[in-house]
Write a protein that holds these residues in place. Structure first.
Motif, short mmCIF file in Angstrom:
data_model
loop_
_atom_site.label_atom_id
_atom_site.label_comp_id
_atom_site.label_asym_id
_atom_site.label_seq_id
_atom_site.Cartn_x
_atom_site.Cartn_y
_atom_site.Cartn_z
N ALA A 32 0.79 -0.82 0.20
CA ALA A 32 0.43 -0.14 -0.72
C ALA A 32 0.57 1.32 0.16
O ALA A 32 1.92 1.31 0.74
CB ALA A 32 -0.61 0.30 0.90
N ASN A 33 0.37 1.96 -0.88
CA ASN A 33 1.21 3.51 -0.96
C ASN A 33 0.62 4.55 -0.48
O ASN A 33 -0.65 4.45 -0.31
CB ASN A 33 1.94 3.58 -2.23
CG ASN A 33 1.00 3.12 -3.33
OD1 ASN A 33 -0.17 3.96 -3.17
ND2 ASN A 33 1.50 2.76 -4.54
N ASP A 34 0.62 6.15 -1.02
CA ASP A 34 0.44 7.37 -0.24
C ASP A 34 -1.05 7.36 -1.22
O ASP A 34 -1.81 7.91 -0.81
CB ASP A 34 1.00 8.57 -0.90
CG ASP A 34 2.25 8.64 -0.38
OD1 ASP A 34 2.10 7.86 1.25
OD2 ASP A 34 3.16 9.68 -0.19
N PHE A 35 -1.48 6.86 -2.17
CA PHE A 35 -2.60 7.34 -2.89
C PHE A 35 -3.97 5.68 -2.02
O PHE A 35 -4.76 5.97 -2.03
CB PHE A 35 -2.49 6.32 -4.74
CG PHE A 35 -3.77 5.87 -5.12
CD1 PHE A 35 -4.92 6.82 -5.80
CD2 PHE A 35 -4.23 3.91 -4.56
CE1 PHE A 35 -6.09 6.18 -5.89
CE2 PHE A 35 -5.63 4.07 -5.36
CZ PHE A 35 -6.56 4.77 -5.84
N TYR A 40 -8.17 5.13 0.62
CA TYR A 40 -9.38 4.29 1.90
C TYR A 40 -9.60 5.61 2.91
O TYR A 40 -11.02 6.33 2.98
CB TYR A 40 -8.91 3.59 2.08
CG TYR A 40 -7.95 2.18 1.31
CD1 TYR A 40 -9.30 2.03 1.32
CD2 TYR A 40 -7.44 1.86 0.45
CE1 TYR A 40 -9.77 1.01 0.46
CE2 TYR A 40 -7.11 1.58 -0.30
CZ TYR A 40 -8.31 0.48 -0.55
OH TYR A 40 -8.16 -0.33 -1.51
N VAL A 41 -8.41 6.61 3.06
CA VAL A 41 -8.65 7.38 4.50
C VAL A 41 -9.93 8.70 3.83
O VAL A 41 -10.69 9.17 4.11
CB VAL A 41 -7.63 7.50 4.71
CG1 VAL A 41 -7.89 9.77 6.27
CG2 VAL A 41 -6.36 7.16 5.80
N SER A 42 -10.33 8.54 2.86
CA SER A 42 -11.29 9.78 2.49
C SER A 42 -12.18 9.79 2.49
O SER A 42 -12.88 9.84 3.33
CB SER A 42 -10.71 10.07 0.93
OG SER A 42 -10.71 8.95 -0.09
N ARG A 43 -12.63 7.88 2.02
CA ARG A 43 -14.07 7.02 2.90
C ARG A 43 -14.45 7.10 4.08
O ARG A 43 -15.90 7.92 4.97
CB ARG A 43 -14.46 5.85 2.11
CG ARG A 43 -14.72 6.42 0.43
CD ARG A 43 -13.36 6.56 -0.56
NE ARG A 43 -13.84 7.09 -1.54
CZ ARG A 43 -12.57 8.06 -3.01
NH1 ARG A 43 -11.94 7.60 -2.49
NH2 ARG A 43 -13.29 7.68 -4.04
N ALA A 44 -13.11 7.42 4.99
CA ALA A 44 -13.61 7.12 6.31
C ALA A 44 -13.99 8.20 6.95
O ALA A 44 -14.80 8.40 7.36
CB ALA A 44 -12.24 6.32 7.20
N ILE A 83 -2.46 2.87 7.71
CA ILE A 83 -4.26 3.31 7.17
C ILE A 83 -5.12 2.65 8.22
O ILE A 83 -5.36 3.48 8.38
CB ILE A 83 -4.57 2.37 6.03
CG1 ILE A 83 -3.89 3.58 4.24
CG2 ILE A 83 -5.98 3.32 5.28
CD1 ILE A 83 -3.81 2.70 3.47
N VAL A 84 -4.69 1.88 9.24
CA VAL A 84 -5.84 1.77 10.02
C VAL A 84 -6.11 1.96 10.65
O VAL A 84 -6.77 3.05 11.36
CB VAL A 84 -5.20 0.20 10.23
CG1 VAL A 84 -6.30 0.05 11.76
CG2 VAL A 84 -5.70 -0.90 9.20
N ASP A 85 -4.16 2.30 11.69
CA ASP A 85 -4.01 3.67 12.78
C ASP A 85 -4.37 4.98 12.46
O ASP A 85 -5.84 5.34 13.73
CB ASP A 85 -2.49 3.57 12.71
CG ASP A 85 -2.63 2.57 13.64
OD1 ASP A 85 -2.71 1.89 13.74
OD2 ASP A 85 -0.62 2.83 13.59
N PHE A 86 -4.87 5.12 11.08
CA PHE A 86 -5.38 6.83 10.79
C PHE A 86 -6.86 6.67 10.28
O PHE A 86 -7.57 7.52 11.64
CB PHE A 86 -4.86 7.10 9.46
CG PHE A 86 -5.60 9.16 9.24
CD1 PHE A 86 -4.65 9.36 9.84
CD2 PHE A 86 -6.76 8.93 9.08
CE1 PHE A 86 -4.92 11.43 9.72
CE2 PHE A 86 -7.25 10.80 8.52
CZ PHE A 86 -6.44 11.89 8.88
N VAL A 87 -7.75 5.76 10.23
CA VAL A 87 -8.57 5.65 10.41
C VAL A 87 -9.36 5.48 11.75
O VAL A 87 -9.91 5.72 12.00
CB VAL A 87 -9.42 4.51 9.83
CG1 VAL A 87 -10.30 4.00 9.51
CG2 VAL A 87 -9.51 4.76 8.00
#
Length: 348
Positions: A32-35, A40-44, A83-87
C-alpha cells in the motif's frame, strides 16, 4: 435503519454503509502506498460505517495482476497498518480487509493473461482455464490445498496484528475459492470435488483456520457469488445451503455478490440487480447479509433494509464518485453521522 448501529462480535458499525472491496491495481510488490492512504482514508472521513481494503493476495500467485495488493509479508502488513491507524484515530469508521487468491484468474493485465515471463503459473482445482485461449492452470494437490489454507491463516494473523476490525474471505467472482465451489470449474474426484460438501471443504477449512487467529474484537465475513448465471453451475440454492454452513462455523455475515466464474455468462446488469440474492440468503439461511450492485442512493439503501434483504449496504462505483456519500445522505435524512470537525462549517 441506515443510520442504526450494528454489531458483529464486539465490532460496532455506526451505520450500514460499507465501501465495497475494489481493486485499484496500484501497488508495487503488493505494498500500500500514498494513493491507498488517501483513497481509503477519504471514505472514512466521509462517514462510511465500514471501509474495506481491496482484494489482498495471501501469496504472490494469489494476485490478479502484478499491481495488486498483498499481505504475505510484514512489510505489506506495515504499509496497511498506517492506514488502519489513521482511520481509528481520526474517524468513527471501522476498517476491514478482503483476503483473496485469484487462482486461474491470476497473472493478468487489463483482463488479458500475461506471459509466464511477466507473470506466473496460475493455480486451480482442475485443469480448466477461465478462457479457452489461456494457459491450463496448475492443478493443486491435496498438500498444496492445505498450504493455501495456511496462507489464508497467516494473512489473517498479519491483518489482525495490523489492527483490522473485519476480515473478509473472498469466495466470489470466479477466484480460487469460488473455483472450488462450482461444479463447472471443479471436476475433482477426491475429497475436494464432487459433492457440495466436498466442493465447500476448501472454504470451510479456510474459515476455521482464519477463525483461529481471530477474537471477539475482529469479525469474519465471507463474500460469495449468489449465482454464476450458468446452467448446472453454482446457484442461489447452493448459496443458501453454504450460508447455513458458514453460520455454523462462526461467520458473522455473508456478503452476496454474483457471477465472475464462467466466461461469457449473460448477466442483466441494472440498479440493485443483486439485492434479491442477498435477500433470499438472509431469509432462508437466517444469516446477516450484505448486498452490492449499482446501489447509488440512500433511498435505495433504506428500501433494501426495510424489505429485510440485507443488513449492510456495500457501495462501489458511487463511493468512488462521492467519498462523502454517507455523511451527505445523512444531512437530508436528519441523521447523525461522523463528519470531520475540521469541516463542520460545511455541515448543512
Amino acid at each position: 435503519m441506515l443510520y442504526t448501529p450494528i454489531n458483529f462480535r464486539n465490532v460496532e458499525l455506526k451505520n450500514r454503509w460499507v465501501m465495497s472491496p475494489m481493486c485499484m491495481y496500484s501497488s508495487d510488490n503488493g505494498l500500500a502506498n500514498d494513493f491507498h492512504f488517501v483513497h481509503y482514508v477519504s471514505r472514512a472521513q466521509g462517514g462510511t460505517g465500514l471501509i474495506f481494503v481491496e482484494a489482498t493476495a495471501v501469496e504472490p500467485k494469489g494476485r490478479i495482476t502484478n499491481h495488486c495488493m498483498g499481505i504475505w509479508n510484514d512489510e505489506q502488513a506495515n504499509s496497511l497498518k498506517r492506514i488502519v491507524d489513521f482511520v481509528h484515530q481520526n474517524t468513527e469508521s471501522k476498517i476491514g480487509i478482503q483476503l483473496a487468491h485469484a487462482g486461474r484468474k491470476g497473472s493478468t493485465w487489463e483482463n488479458k493473461q500475461i506471459s509466464l515471463e511477466e507473470g506466473w503459473e496460475t493455480l486451480a482445482p482442475s485443469p480448466i482455464p477461465y478462457h479457452p485461449t489461456e494457459r491450463i492452470p496448475h492443478v493443486l494437490s491435496v498438500e498444496e490445498i492445505k498450504e493455501q489454507v495456511q496462507n489464508f491463516k497467516a494473512a489473517a494473523k498479519k491483518a489482525v496484528d495490523a489492527g483490522f476490525d473485519v476480515i473478509e474471505i473472498h469466495a466470489a467472482h470466479g477466484y480460487l475459492v469460488h473455483q472450488f465451489l462450482s461444479p463447472l470449474s471443479n471436476t475433482r474426484t477426491d475429497e475436494y470435488g464432487g459433492s457440495f460438501e466436498n466442493r465447500s471443504r476448501f472454504l470451510i477449512e479456510i474459515v476455521d483456520a482464519v477463525n483461529e487467529e481471530l477474537n471477539e474484537n475482529v469479525a469474519l465475513f465471507v463474500r460469495i457469488s449468489g449465482t454464476e448465471y450458468a446452467e448446472s453451475g453454482w446457484d442461489i440454492s447452493d448459496s443458501v445451503a453454504l450460508a447455513k454452513v458458514l453460520k455454523d462455523h462462526s461467520v458473522d455475515l455473508v456478503d452476496v455478490s454474483s457471477g465472475g466464474n464462467i466466461h461469457g455468462a449473460k448477466i442483466e446488469v441494472k440498479p440493485m440487480y443483486q439485492v434479491h440474492l442477498a435477500g433470499q440468503v438472509k431469509k432462508e439461511a437466517d444469516v446477516k447479509t450484505g448486498t452490492v450492485g449499482l446501489i447509488t442512493s440512500a433511498e435505495q439503501a433504506e428500501y433494501i433494509m426495510q424489505q429485510n434483504d440485507a443488513d449492510l449496504i456495500f457501495v462501489a462505483r458511487e463511493i468512488l464518485r462521492n467519498p462523502f456519500l454517507a455523511v451527505q445522505s445523512s444531512f437530508s435524512a436528519h441523521k447523525d453521522c461522523f463528519f470531520p470537525h475540521q469541516y463542520l462549517r460545511a455541515k448543512l
